[in-house]
Write an enzyme that holds these catalytic residues in place. Sequence first.
Site, PDB file in Angstrom:
ATOM      1  N   ASN A 132       8.371   3.305  63.155  1.00 61.50           N
ATOM      2  CA  ASN A 132       8.639   2.289  64.166  1.00 61.50           C
ATOM      3  C   ASN A 132       9.403   1.118  63.534  1.00 61.50           C
ATOM      4  O   ASN A 132       8.948  -0.033  63.554  1.00 61.50           O
ATOM      5  CB  ASN A 132       7.343   1.814  64.814  1.00 61.50           C
ATOM      6  CG  ASN A 132       7.554   1.283  66.219  1.00 61.50           C
ATOM      7  OD1 ASN A 132       8.686   1.121  66.666  1.00 61.50           O
ATOM      8  ND2 ASN A 132       6.470   0.982  66.914  1.00 61.50           N
ATOM      9  N   HIS A 152      -0.301  -4.094  70.370  1.00 56.67           N
ATOM     10  CA  HIS A 152      -0.491  -2.693  70.730  1.00 56.67           C
ATOM     11  C   HIS A 152      -1.409  -2.520  71.937  1.00 56.67           C
ATOM     12  O   HIS A 152      -1.239  -1.547  72.686  1.00 56.67           O
ATOM     13  CB  HIS A 152      -1.046  -1.905  69.539  1.00 56.67           C
ATOM     14  CG  HIS A 152       0.017  -1.432  68.597  1.00 56.67           C
ATOM     15  ND1 HIS A 152       0.476  -2.205  67.551  1.00 56.67           N
ATOM     16  CD2 HIS A 152       0.731  -0.265  68.546  1.00 56.67           C
ATOM     17  CE1 HIS A 152       1.408  -1.540  66.895  1.00 56.67           C
ATOM     18  NE2 HIS A 152       1.593  -0.369  67.475  1.00 56.67           N
TER      19      HIS A 152
END
Length: 489
Positions: free
Chosen positions: A324, A355
């Site tokens: 990522n 998240h």
Amino acid sequence: MRGSHPSVNFVVCQLFALLASVWFRLYLHPSKTSSYVRHAVATLLGLYLALFCFGWYALHFIVQSGISYYIMIIVGAMHMHKFCFVIAFGYLTLCQVSRVYLFDYGQYSADFTGPMMIITQKITSLAFEIHDGMARKEEHLTPVQKSLAVRTMPSLLEYLSYNCNFMGILAGPLYTYKDYIAFIEGRTLHVKCAEVNGKGNGRCGKSEPSPVSAVLCKLLVCGISLSFHLTVTKVFPVAYNIDENFVTTASLTSRVLYLYISLLAARPKYYFAWNLADAINNAAGFGFNGYDGKGNARWDLISNLNIVNIEFATSFKMFIDNWNIQTALWFKRVCYDRCLYHPTIATFMLSAMWHGVYPGYCMTFFTGIPMTLAARAIRNNFRFYFIKLPAVKLFYDVITWIATMIAISYTVVPFVLLSVEPSLKFYSSWYYCLHIVSLLVILVLPMKSRQKENEQNHSKQKRLEVENVLTINSYSAMNNNLNQIPRPS
């Protein structure tokens, strides 16, 4: 398709976006139409895909972007980064709480808060970039902040296009505002060829390169990853790591191997989603990053992962830096580089908050703090003993690869299990061994302070600046001497 599984809707929309990207590059090329039209079409297509995939929940994308833009206008450049950060994150968190605890707890699939996570990144990134460009003095900025600084306020259309364009609204990736505007206005080739990696390359200045080979390569990786996910992943469920019979009867070697394989099998779905998103942007002509040393076009400007470096990572940092990638850069730019105290801890806390609100996310990122600090301490204290001889370095790389894969797998199990009870059950079955080891390493081994590291980087930067000034002055003096030579009449 509204009654279909969310993941099916997601894939269908991304495949449509891929075809739309090809059309966008061929028929709405900057040489054929205006930036205004490209902005408008990219935004409208993006909102249509969001509406198709998420229904009326897609309105949250417009509301979050609209509120943030209004705040930027009324607050001004001096404080917009603070207000946008709080408001964008607050809105994201409220939506995450409502989705998880009011609607479908544990349904780990496509949901409307996923795109909002990317939009939150874009909102906060741009707010900091405008703040750097319009409210801070040049000498107070780092080289990266100088290069990314935005010195004019975007229009509402530009802002919505950046946040909600069809190429990245569903799965990203994040990219800087300046890179996106250069793509829309058709300046990417000029910008990249003006940078270091383009100087002296004979291919710069010619027609822009075709992304076809890069797109096909990434689609091939998507196909392999999807096939792996649909077959192997189901054979090695992560939840089996806490199966009572397995825990009590399996040997330590078997448990370690299964832990590694089950987490390895959980990664291809991310490889699929991120490579497909990258291919979509490349198909539209976005993602060109200059030429390599052999003259080949690079299409990795906004790539989100490097699979080889992930699977063969020899340190916790190497894994994180290649997983990522754009999100890791975002954490670095908005948190790590700007945090005065304990930046590593602050970055992991921000990552947990971004998240979502599943307890497993918090457990993973709070476990990641001592893991990262311990790995850094071991590397700083021992690595230089093993890099002198190739054979010894190979041995060191193998050992650190094994340790990294075990540590990563151990850390991210709660991220997959989501809930508190199974996550604690997993860690207790391992007697919290890596937690204890990492804390002991931090207590025993000396660690390089952030202040010392910053001082070293600052002195290195100043030395380079002085060398550049001396070079420029020498060049100028030589030119002056040459100009004083009388020319023949």
